[in-house]
Write a protein that holds these residues in place. Structure first.
Motif, mmCIF file in Angstrom:
data_model
loop_
_atom_site.group_PDB
_atom_site.id
_atom_site.type_symbol
_atom_site.label_atom_id
_atom_site.label_comp_id
_atom_site.label_asym_id
_atom_site.label_seq_id
_atom_site.Cartn_x
_atom_site.Cartn_y
_atom_site.Cartn_z
ATOM 1 N N GLY A 198 10.708 -3.076 3.763
ATOM 2 C CA GLY A 198 9.618 -2.068 4.092
ATOM 3 C C GLY A 198 8.314 -2.824 4.340
ATOM 4 O O GLY A 198 7.828 -3.312 3.479
ATOM 5 N N LEU A 199 7.503 -2.303 5.371
ATOM 6 C CA LEU A 199 6.300 -2.917 5.844
ATOM 7 C C LEU A 199 5.324 -1.849 5.668
ATOM 8 O O LEU A 199 5.550 -0.638 6.408
ATOM 9 N N SER A 200 3.869 -2.057 5.293
ATOM 10 C CA SER A 200 2.943 -1.003 5.347
ATOM 11 C C SER A 200 1.814 -1.687 5.472
ATOM 12 O O SER A 200 1.152 -2.655 5.036
ATOM 13 N N LEU A 201 0.868 -0.763 6.317
ATOM 14 C CA LEU A 201 -0.511 -1.301 6.592
ATOM 15 C C LEU A 201 -1.173 0.023 6.219
ATOM 16 O O LEU A 201 -1.248 1.261 7.389
ATOM 17 N N ALA A 202 -2.270 -0.071 5.620
ATOM 18 C CA ALA A 202 -2.971 1.146 5.405
ATOM 19 C C ALA A 202 -4.604 0.920 5.183
ATOM 20 O O ALA A 202 -4.958 -0.149 4.669
ATOM 21 N N TYR A 203 -5.304 2.000 5.723
ATOM 22 C CA TYR A 203 -6.784 1.805 5.472
ATOM 23 C C TYR A 203 -7.037 2.924 4.495
ATOM 24 O O TYR A 203 -6.589 3.956 4.006
ATOM 25 N N VAL A 204 -7.961 2.216 3.108
ATOM 26 C CA VAL A 204 -8.006 3.125 2.096
ATOM 27 C C VAL A 204 -9.439 2.955 1.927
ATOM 28 O O VAL A 204 -10.459 2.124 1.978
ATOM 29 N N ASP A 205 -9.959 4.337 1.565
ATOM 30 C CA ASP A 205 -11.473 4.472 1.075
ATOM 31 C C ASP A 205 -11.809 5.513 0.077
ATOM 32 O O ASP A 205 -10.819 6.241 -0.426
ATOM 33 N N THR A 206 -12.856 5.536 -0.439
ATOM 34 C CA THR A 206 -13.432 6.681 -1.421
ATOM 35 C C THR A 206 -14.711 7.003 -0.939
ATOM 36 O O THR A 206 -15.308 6.536 -0.070
ATOM 37 N N ASP A 207 -15.196 8.042 -1.729
ATOM 38 C CA ASP A 207 -16.753 8.661 -1.511
ATOM 39 C C ASP A 207 -17.537 8.022 -2.425
ATOM 40 O O ASP A 207 -18.830 8.526 -2.747
ATOM 41 N N ILE A 208 -17.072 6.975 -3.460
ATOM 42 C CA ILE A 208 -18.033 6.135 -4.348
ATOM 43 C C ILE A 208 -19.024 5.362 -3.615
ATOM 44 O O ILE A 208 -18.648 4.655 -2.808
#
Length: 226
Positions: A198-208
């Protein structure tokens, strides 16, 4: 009786119930697992490895009734206050109909070599899925580092945008007793499978604001189930 004690008692009761059910019905037991390498370990939007890579793995023992016991581990980096996370889960998952399914259980987050007071904690979790859409909730009466009551509400959605390519969307709200600590996390990613991996590419963010461990980043991971 404190909630933490109730949670531990619930865990023990579920273990007995699960083992009794499996014994009475003589159902098949299955062992499965996975290994993952990730460029960063982001938990609810916050890096657990100082934005460094993580090697992770898990094992799960389940029966045909839906009961399961799982262990999962990863390296972490809490500024020399811990280098290992080791979690244990006990739960039940199953189909409610052709389109609906659920997963409920109790989980203990453990950090064996952490010096932070209150680093180990319990959490009750549950989710309800309709096809590729999932709504979930997790609750702890004494969250990490003695943070008190904590609730996590989230939604996940997976959409096939092409053959063997899936768009993965996530949004979660982290609610603390201290409302000033509450925050939102989200991610947008794509995933696929190549030669059984399994391959995954993700953009991750928060409002901190003002915390580099919670700023936006792109995370790549490769995993193998067995």
């Amino acid at each position: 009786m404190k909630t933490a004690t109730k949670m531990k008692t619930l865990a023990s009761s579920l273990v007995v119930l699960g083992l009794t059910t499996a014994s009475i019905q003589s159902q098949a037991v299955e062992l499965s697992g996975d290994v993952t390498f990730a460029s960063d370990y982001a938990f609810r939007g916050i890096s657990q490895t100082e934005e460094a890579p993580a090697l992770q793995g898990g094992l799960s023992l389940s029966d045909e009734s839906g009961f399961y016991v799982s262990v999962w581990g990863s390296n972490v980096d809490f500024l020399a206050e811990g280098t290992l996370e080791l979690d244990v889960m006990l739960g039940w998952s199953g189909d409610l109909s052709d389109d609906w399914s659920t997963d409920v259980g109790i989980m203990r987050y453990g950090y064996p070599n952490a010096a932070i007071d209150g680093s180990n904690f319990w959490e009750i979790y549950g989710s309800l899925s309709y096809k590729d859409l999932t709504f979930g909730l997790a609750y702890s009466d004494d969250y990490y580092a003695n943070a008190g009551n904590y609730i996590y509400l989230y939604a996940n959605y997976s959409y096939a945008i092409a053959e063997n390519i899936t768009l993965d969307l996530h949004v979660g709200q982290n609610e603390y007793d201290d409302s000033s600590a509450s925050y939102l996390d989200w991610s947008v990613g794509v995933s696929t499978e190549i030669m059984g991996a399994g391959l995954s590419l993700a953009y991750v963010d928060t409002d901190i604001d003002g915390l580099y461990l919670a700023d936006s980043r792109v995370i790549f991971s490769i995993s193998k189930s067995f």
